[in-house]
Design a protein around this motif. Sequence first.
Motif: not given
Length: 406
Positions: A276, A280, A332, A336, A340, A353, A357
């Motif tokens: 992630t 990103s 995932f 997540i 997304i 994202l 993280s």
Amino acid sequence: MPLFAYKARDKRGQLHSGEQEASQKSSVAARLIEDRLVPVSIEEITPSIKLEDIIKQYLPRKSIPLDDMVLFCRQMHALTKSGIPIMRAVYGLSETSNNEVLKEILQEVGNALSRGNTLSQALHSHEYYFSPIFISMVHVGESTGNLDQAFYQLVNYLEMIRDTKKKVSAALRYPTMVITSIVLAVIMVNIFVIPSFSKVFDKFGGELPFATQVLLGTSNFFIEYWWLMAMIFAMATAGIIHYVKTDKGALHWDRVKLKLPIIGGLLNRICLSRFTRTFSMLFASGVPILQAIDVSAEAIGNLHIEKNVREMRSGIERGESLSRTANSSGMFTPLILQMIAVGEESGALDSLLHDVSEFYDEETDFQVQRLSGAIEPIMLFFMGVMILVLALGIFLPLWDLSASAR
């Protein structure tokens, strides 16, 4: 990367010559045309084979510590932000670097820059030391004119990887020391302690307790067949290492690691955090989504997850959304997938994202702090079993001896 010698003429007919690194002749010709030069001849330079180069191929390569890579990126960020030419910055850092490997690489990178290569092309010749995400970020920085920001983002990325490795190593240090001590204690007891008691037990003449028989049998096996055990252990270790180094073995091992108790979930969170954060960072820098997926997949550090992430590419090429292909991969978490989907609708995929993280980094820190506490009860259990068997095996015959004496 091959080296080519070229000759070209400008619009006034003046002849220019030099050397450039490229994957093929057409790449050199394209660069010359971009510089408004007409290629006359382009010939590949065949490098001379030296004994030293042959020996180096069979020796393990020295690695560059993450601390030195972070320092290099910080210095490049400061120098490029100050407007210092790239070639001058690279040559300057090669002279001041304390790492001999990095110093030699930067000298070669500077030479490649002097032959007309870009920084990303020069770094690509040393892809063993510079990861695909490193080279991609530098390439994006060159293309957008924000090379200083690219190095700043690489500093944050490398520091995250370095801190995670240090935390995991610190959490595993205590369990590793305890397990090593237990193994050494078992070997010492079987070779030196139990044989000294066996002489006393031989004088009993009666039937020994089961625990004592187990201890004596184990001790005799250690003493008589230690060479066989050492040979089997060495062969098994070599076989496992060889298997893990193959493509099939590495993929199987990475799949197994994610299913290990206690640390499997931790490794999975670390991999998801890397993906992630990397995706990103690349997406925010303007890297095309297909290239961002490929580079981010390679930065995950787990071949099983990487394989499933790369399969997302075919779905996107068919016109499917990123959220749908991510859901189909099965790699995932719902968090997540939700981020997304929201990011695609809102146009803020990179920032969402990045937040994911950060969340997984906090989860990783929490899991690492609890790692020692989770492993400690298991180690204490095995230590207790070992001490119980040892105590029963040694003291039961002594109690029988004292009872018979009464």
